[in-house]
Write an enzyme that holds these catalytic residues in place. Structure first.
Site, PDB file in Angstrom:
ATOM      1  N   GLY A 240     -35.491  44.625  31.236  1.00 54.04           N
ATOM      2  CA  GLY A 240     -35.340  43.766  32.401  1.00 54.04           C
ATOM      3  C   GLY A 240     -36.292  44.184  33.489  1.00 54.04           C
ATOM      4  O   GLY A 240     -37.212  44.983  33.273  1.00 54.04           O
ATOM      5  N   GLY A 241     -36.064  43.646  34.686  1.00 54.36           N
ATOM      6  CA  GLY A 241     -36.937  43.925  35.795  1.00 54.36           C
ATOM      7  C   GLY A 241     -36.923  45.376  36.227  1.00 54.36           C
ATOM      8  O   GLY A 241     -37.877  45.872  36.810  1.00 54.36           O
TER       9      GLY A 241
ATOM     10  N   GLY B 153     -36.409  48.102  34.185  1.00 56.91           N
ATOM     11  CA  GLY B 153     -36.825  49.073  33.192  1.00 56.91           C
ATOM     12  C   GLY B 153     -36.393  48.677  31.798  1.00 56.91           C
ATOM     13  O   GLY B 153     -35.841  47.599  31.576  1.00 56.91           O
TER      14      GLY B 153
ATOM     15  N   VAL C 164     -34.242  49.759  28.260  1.00 49.56           N
ATOM     16  CA  VAL C 164     -33.075  50.551  27.844  1.00 49.56           C
ATOM     17  C   VAL C 164     -33.177  50.867  26.354  1.00 49.56           C
ATOM     18  O   VAL C 164     -33.470  49.987  25.539  1.00 49.56           O
ATOM     19  CB  VAL C 164     -31.762  49.797  28.138  1.00 49.56           C
ATOM     20  CG1 VAL C 164     -30.565  50.662  27.750  1.00 49.56           C
ATOM     21  CG2 VAL C 164     -31.685  49.414  29.612  1.00 49.56           C
TER      22      VAL C 164
ATOM     23  N   LYS D 135     -31.983  54.366  30.340  1.00 49.98           N
ATOM     24  CA  LYS D 135     -32.855  53.421  31.027  1.00 49.98           C
ATOM     25  C   LYS D 135     -34.113  54.157  31.483  1.00 49.98           C
ATOM     26  O   LYS D 135     -34.043  55.126  32.233  1.00 49.98           O
ATOM     27  CB  LYS D 135     -32.163  52.798  32.226  1.00 49.98           C
ATOM     28  CG  LYS D 135     -33.021  51.750  32.957  1.00 49.98           C
ATOM     29  CD  LYS D 135     -32.399  51.293  34.258  1.00 49.98           C
ATOM     30  CE  LYS D 135     -31.166  50.451  34.024  1.00 49.98           C
ATOM     31  NZ  LYS D 135     -30.635  49.909  35.298  1.00 49.98           N
TER      32      LYS D 135
ATOM     33  N   ASP E 197     -25.461  41.579  42.233  1.00 51.40           N
ATOM     34  CA  ASP E 197     -26.079  40.999  41.034  1.00 51.40           C
ATOM     35  C   ASP E 197     -25.049  40.859  39.919  1.00 51.40           C
ATOM     36  O   ASP E 197     -25.298  41.217  38.769  1.00 51.40           O
ATOM     37  CB  ASP E 197     -27.260  41.856  40.576  1.00 51.40           C
ATOM     38  CG  ASP E 197     -28.227  41.078  39.667  1.00 51.40           C
ATOM     39  OD1 ASP E 197     -28.161  39.834  39.669  1.00 51.40           O
ATOM     40  OD2 ASP E 197     -29.026  41.702  38.961  1.00 51.40           O
TER      41      ASP E 197
END
Length: 610
Positions: A315-316, A318, A320, A333, A429
């Protein structure tokens, strides 16, 4: 809010940036495009580029300009850049303002917000549907906010607030007038003593010699840059020679000698040292008794040197990976050093939060220009994977009772950070991809990279960088009034409940307008606006639930979703109320399930999703 404005908000024009952070130290982005003047349809302006290791040639490519249009500027002992661009008044999906457009080719794993943060200092103007249409291989237009000023002999710099910036420091940096900055950014500088990292400001400055090229004109900037480079290289050479001699005289270790012999390594070394100093400063400020600091060797061994086969998400913030540390499966992560803001935001929150419905942080590490967060591993991935095309992702559709149980678990996790911690946090979020499921489908809230601390008081509204998060989950007051409260999380959770009931995504394609997206929020609004609400709900229920769920309880959850999605935050329930109502729904659903044990067909269907 008028119906037309509500439609505007619910469709594709909600503006958000998941703060980038995404690839440098900006935590979130808040901006207002500069309104157009009828007197100035276009002009020359500047975009302030925060250095993140790109060469001038790479910057020129991303901004679609010549290298001669880029000028360096010193900010806190590091080089940032001013990019000269032609700025034009235009309408970008209903927003009229000054913009500069450039093209970007989407790469696998890219997110719109991540690209904005990494390459454009968080200055890209995003519409809500754009993230969903961000497809690898496509060439897309990036709309960068810029400005034209009516004052003669003045130009505008689009500036993204950095760590430790103040308005007076920004004014000094760009040789600007403080009161003029405040006047030009009235929406953001009502309290001049408070600005936040990631805010995008317009700074009026005197006209500079660097300009975007015009037909028939040439500039002597390349000569200036060439001369500056020669002087810089000579200075660096003398410095390298000095360091080598000092290194030999004092017989320092071979690693330092190797750095001195490599110009590129030397350049990155000074940048990384600043980041590592910030890391040490940040870690020292965190009180932690339960979390372990791991070595890079342990992290590499756990993930087989971050083998691609170990990757389980991206994702934005990093990538995983799954790994094994001390005979325990963990999720690791991996984040760039430049993402220290998100790293510390999550570290500081999770070091103080311990709850069965909040993902547990086990430790952290640093090394090889990266930061690492180590979590407990959740075997069943995210709720998003189980609701949207679950079979394609190797999952059975969730039964109704399993959905009700997930809703209760997630609500308890959010309630905990709102009401039961020493300090109140807002997650900012909440979404189905940030609700993770364990082996028994128990749910935990994850990803606190955007979490913010708010005061416990009767008036908890905070004017802050609220335009962060994910399209389709953003509360209206975030875009309209810049409020950040616990009720913004309640709104987002209302969308999660809607997804549990309908099986639809937060943003879905409009059947009447295939090229546009509509919000699931608008679907829920419509269901409760018609006379036959029950019939409207049945028409929108997840097809995997039809014939195998108690419609009375489904209706109650949809009704609760509608309450959470109230346009006025005051009309939304607190999370403790949401937990109580969902617990009642879960209890009734379990009783309903037990009463059907004589019907093997229905009961076996439900068991598959437990």
């Amino acid at each position: 809010m008028s119906p037309s404005n509500l439609h505007y908000f619910l469709s594709v024009t909600t503006i958000i940036f998941a703060g980038f952070l995404f690839d440098f130290s900006i935590e979130s982005t808040l901006m207002y495009p500069l309104g157009c003047s009828s007197k100035i349809p276009s002009c020359n302006s500047y975009l302030y580029h925060i250095s993140n290791g790109l060469s001038i040639e790479e910057m020129a490519n991303f901004y679609s300009v010549n290298a001669s249009q880029i000028q360096s500027i010193t900010h806190d002992a590091k080089l940032d850049y001013l990019v000269s661009v032609p700025c034009t008044c235009k309408d970008v999906n209903g927003t009229l303002g000054y913009f500069y457009d450039t093209l970007y080719t989407v790469k696998p794993g890219d997110t719109y917000a991540g690209v904005s943060g990494e390459f454009y200092s968080g200055q890209a103007w995003m519409i809500a549907a754009e993230e969903q249409l961000f497809v690898a291989g496509d060439m897309i237009t990036i709309h960068l906010v810029c400005g034209c000023l009516e004052v003669e002999n003045q130009e505008a710099v689009t500036y993204t607030v950095q760590d430790r910036d103040t308005l007076s420091q920004i004014a000094e940096l760009l040789s600007a007038n403080l009161s003029e900055i405040e006047k030009l950014n009235g929406n953001l500088t009502q309290n001049p003593n408070f600005i936040d990292i990631g805010w995008v400001l317009f700074v009026p400055i005197g006209k500079r010699k660097i300009q975007a090229p015009k037909a028939g004109k040439r500039h002597n900037l390349p000569i200036i840059i060439g001369t500056s480079l020669v002087v810089t290289l000579l200075s660096m050479s003398m410095l390298v020679l000095f360091l080598i001699r000092r290194n030999r005289n004092h017989r320092k270790n071979r690693d330092l000698e190797a750095v001195n012999k490599s110009p590129s390594a030397k350049k990155s070394s000074s940048q990384n040292q600043l980041l590592q100093d910030k890391y040490m400063e940040g870690v020292a400020s965190i009180e932690s008794e339960r979390h372990v600091t791991y070595s890079l060797e342990e992290i590499n061994e756990a993930t087989n040197n971050f083998d691609e086969s170990r990757k389980i998400g991206q994702g934005g913030y990093g990538t995983v990976y799954i790994g094994v540390l001390k005979e325990q499966e963990v999720a690791i992560k991996k984040m760039k050093f430049s993402q220290s803001k998100e790293f510390f935001a999550e570290l500081k929150v999770l070091c103080k939060i311990h709850h069965i419905n909040v993902l547990e942080l086990l430790g952290y590490a640093r090394g090889d220009n990266h930061l690492y967060l180590i979590y407990e591993y959740m075997q069943n991935g995210s709720l998003n994977d189980h609701l949207h095309d679950p079979v394609l992702k190797g999952h059975s559709p969730l039964s109704w009772t399993a959905r009700a149980n997930v809703a209760v678990d997630a609500a308890r996790g959010i309630e905990y950070i709102h009401d039961h911690t020493k300090a109140r946090y807002v997650h900012r979020d909440i979404k189905t991809s940030n609700i993770l499921l364990d082996q028994r489908l128990g749910a935990k809230v994850a990803d606190f990279g955007l979490a913010r601390l708010v005061e416990r008081s009767n008036k908890e509204d905070v004017v802050a960088t609220c335009l962060v998060g994910t399209p389709g989950y953003i509360a209206p007051e975030c875009a309209r009034e810049l409020q950040m409260t616990s009720k913004t999380d309640v709104f987002a959770f209302g969308v999660v409940l809607a997804e549990l009931v309908t099986g639809q995504r937060a943003l879905i394609r409009d059947n009447q307008e295939p090229n546009e997206m509509k919000s699931l929020v608008s679907v829920i609004y419509t269901i409760f606006q018609v006379t036959d609400k029950q019939g409207a709900l049945e028409a929108n229920i997840d097809g995997n639930l039809r014939g195998s769920c108690p419609m009375e309880e489904v209706y109650k959850m949809a009704e609760l979703s509608r309450q959470c999605l109230s346009e006025d935050p005051m009309n939304r329930p607190e999370m403790r109320e949401v937990v109580q109502k969902l617990s009642q729904i879960l209890t009734s659903s379990i009783e309903w399930e037990a009463s059907l044990r004589g019907n093997s067909r229905v009961f076996s269907r439900m068991l598959k999703g437990r």
